[in-house]
Design a protein around this motif. Sequence first.
Motif, PDB file in Angstrom:
ATOM      1  N   UNK A  12       0.692  -1.567  -0.390  1.00 36.28           N
ATOM      2  CA  UNK A  12      -0.210   0.357  -0.338  1.00 36.28           C
ATOM      3  C   UNK A  12       0.937   1.640  -0.017  1.00 36.28           C
ATOM      4  N   UNK A  13       1.916   1.179   0.856  1.00 33.67           N
ATOM      5  CA  UNK A  13       2.754   2.372   1.188  1.00 33.67           C
ATOM      6  C   UNK A  13       3.179   2.146  -0.378  1.00 33.67           C
ATOM      7  N   UNK A  14       3.922   1.781  -1.025  1.00 33.87           N
ATOM      8  CA  UNK A  14       5.114   1.920  -1.832  1.00 33.87           C
ATOM      9  C   UNK A  14       4.091   2.076  -3.182  1.00 33.87           C
ATOM     10  N   UNK A  15       2.657   1.466  -3.645  1.00 35.12           N
ATOM     11  CA  UNK A  15       2.192   1.536  -4.777  1.00 35.12           C
ATOM     12  C   UNK A  15       1.372   3.082  -4.793  1.00 35.12           C
ATOM     13  N   UNK A 144      12.560   5.640  -3.305  1.00 36.36           N
ATOM     14  CA  UNK A 144      10.736   5.340  -1.599  1.00 36.36           C
ATOM     15  C   UNK A 144      11.198   4.032  -1.540  1.00 36.36           C
ATOM     16  N   UNK A 145      11.853   4.192  -0.493  1.00 34.77           N
ATOM     17  CA  UNK A 145      12.091   2.054   1.033  1.00 34.77           C
ATOM     18  C   UNK A 145      10.687   2.185   1.278  1.00 34.77           C
ATOM     19  N   UNK A 146       9.853   0.978   0.394  1.00 34.90           N
ATOM     20  CA  UNK A 146       8.491   0.836   0.631  1.00 34.90           C
ATOM     21  C   UNK A 146       8.550  -0.555   1.029  1.00 34.90           C
ATOM     22  N   UNK A 147       9.671  -0.935   1.225  1.00 34.88           N
ATOM     23  CA  UNK A 147       9.501  -3.015   1.572  1.00 34.88           C
ATOM     24  C   UNK A 147       9.766  -3.625   2.283  1.00 34.88           C
ATOM     25  N   UNK A 276      -2.336  -0.703  13.532  1.00 34.88           N
ATOM     26  CA  UNK A 276      -2.355  -0.670  12.910  1.00 34.88           C
ATOM     27  C   UNK A 276      -1.502  -0.199  11.845  1.00 34.88           C
ATOM     28  N   UNK A 277      -1.573  -0.350  10.308  1.00 38.19           N
ATOM     29  CA  UNK A 277      -0.492   0.195   9.436  1.00 38.19           C
ATOM     30  C   UNK A 277      -0.763   0.832   7.950  1.00 38.19           C
ATOM     31  N   UNK A 278      -2.147   0.369   7.638  1.00 36.56           N
ATOM     32  CA  UNK A 278      -2.685   0.393   5.597  1.00 36.56           C
ATOM     33  C   UNK A 278      -2.712   1.574   6.417  1.00 36.56           C
ATOM     34  N   UNK A 279      -3.059   3.048   7.061  1.00 37.86           N
ATOM     35  CA  UNK A 279      -3.834   3.883   6.845  1.00 37.86           C
ATOM     36  C   UNK A 279      -2.514   5.090   6.323  1.00 37.86           C
ATOM     37  N   UNK A 280      -1.468   4.479   7.581  1.00 41.48           N
ATOM     38  CA  UNK A 280      -0.385   5.101   8.096  1.00 41.48           C
ATOM     39  C   UNK A 280       0.684   4.844   6.657  1.00 41.48           C
ATOM     40  N   UNK A 281       0.450   3.547   6.201  1.00 42.94           N
ATOM     41  CA  UNK A 281       1.365   3.196   4.873  1.00 42.94           C
ATOM     42  C   UNK A 281       0.735   4.395   3.181  1.00 42.94           C
ATOM     43  N   UNK A 282      -0.881   4.581   3.541  1.00 38.96           N
ATOM     44  CA  UNK A 282      -0.744   4.801   2.736  1.00 38.96           C
ATOM     45  C   UNK A 282      -0.671   6.322   2.835  1.00 38.96           C
ATOM     46  N   UNK A 283      -0.596   6.987   3.659  1.00 35.55           N
ATOM     47  CA  UNK A 283      -0.204   8.186   4.017  1.00 35.55           C
ATOM     48  C   UNK A 283       0.868   8.706   3.929  1.00 35.55           C
ATOM     49  N   UNK A 284       1.634   7.797   4.316  1.00 38.53           N
ATOM     50  CA  UNK A 284       2.829   8.583   4.633  1.00 38.53           C
ATOM     51  C   UNK A 284       3.565   8.283   2.671  1.00 38.53           C
ATOM     52  N   UNK A 285       2.751   7.772   1.798  1.00 38.61           N
ATOM     53  CA  UNK A 285       3.440   7.464   0.458  1.00 38.61           C
ATOM     54  C   UNK A 285       2.778   8.384   0.035  1.00 38.61           C
TER      55      UNK A 285
END
Length: 383
Positions: A12-15, A144-147, A276-285
């Motif tokens: 989610x973050x990288x995409x 951008x490291x999203x790994x 929780x990680x998905x929300x913050x992953x996408x917001x950070x991306x």
Amino acid sequence: MKCDVAVIGGGPAGATAANELAKAGLCVALLERNLNNAKPCGGAIPLGLIEEFEIPDELIERKVTRMAVRAPSGRVIEMSMPNGYVGMVRRERFDKFLRERAAQSGALLIEAKVQAVKAHDSGYKISADGNNQGVTEIEAQYVIGADGANSKTAHELDFPPNEFKAVAIQQRFHYAPELSRYENLVEIWFDGEVSPDFYGWIFPKADHIAVGTGTEDTRGNIKQLQKRFREKLNWSVEPYYEEAAKIPMHPRKTFVKGNAMLVGDAAGLVTASNGEGIFFAMKSGKMAAHTLLNVLAGREKSLAKYEKTFRRTYFPIYTGLALLQWLYYRNDRLRESFVAICEDKHVQQITFDSYLYKKMVPAPLWVQAKIVAKNLYHLAIGH
């Protein structure tokens, strides 16, 4: 090949980062080691994320409006979400959609395992092995490291270590008559036998129930915790699939270095207490991508603005949830207290309102005073 930005990791973050940058016209390479990979994840996303990122309705497998929390004693508090819902997604479908959307916006999607990331002239050189078909060299001005929690990008570029990691395990169960209770119910178990410092969860999906637990305790045996969870559930059905992964529970000390940024799990952006990680992953991306675009346009001086903005916006939430975990997750007496507090209707309302859009929702002073008094009372008596 050469590109403006190499995004390493297609979750989610990288995409999300790749999609934002490609839409703006940059040449973006999005590298994902396994396009069929599915990260073990409860898959709960708030309404605010669904709206902001225009997630199609067909990806939301369940719109859950009921929640229950269970104490070590077996006491269960049930509650309903009056405004909105918790969206349940399956990561293999969700991540694929996000990657394909980035590709449609113009990002080049590459299935390859990154072997090295090195600073090179004014940018970076990435060596990646595409399914053992030979090494591909990619030169990019920005990375951008999203790994993920064990980020190769962070390791190669000498970012501060991701010091605190939890391990989570999850099993999938086909629906059966005895599980019908969970078709519109998320249930959270606060029980030291299920997790000594986290919680167990039961999440409904389209065609299965996801049951899992996690712990930061390196001395604990995650499989034994999951086994005990299943024993306490006392279901006759057997799981058909099992998955496990490490989860970063604390942000790195910094997640910007030169022309490189870390997002999502790679930056350690998972909240304490609820994981929780998905929300913050996408917001950070999205934040990282927009900061980069602003730097290129001359509106910002450096990429450090991304980290500064993220911390200012969301670290009150991280701090509050870390305090909550420290207060209540240490033993079963305190877990019993926490569940008791959840019975209060004002606590429920504030929790749900804050969750939906990830904002600290203020309450009237008298409500705040009542909640503080209840916390002190339950912390003192333990139930």
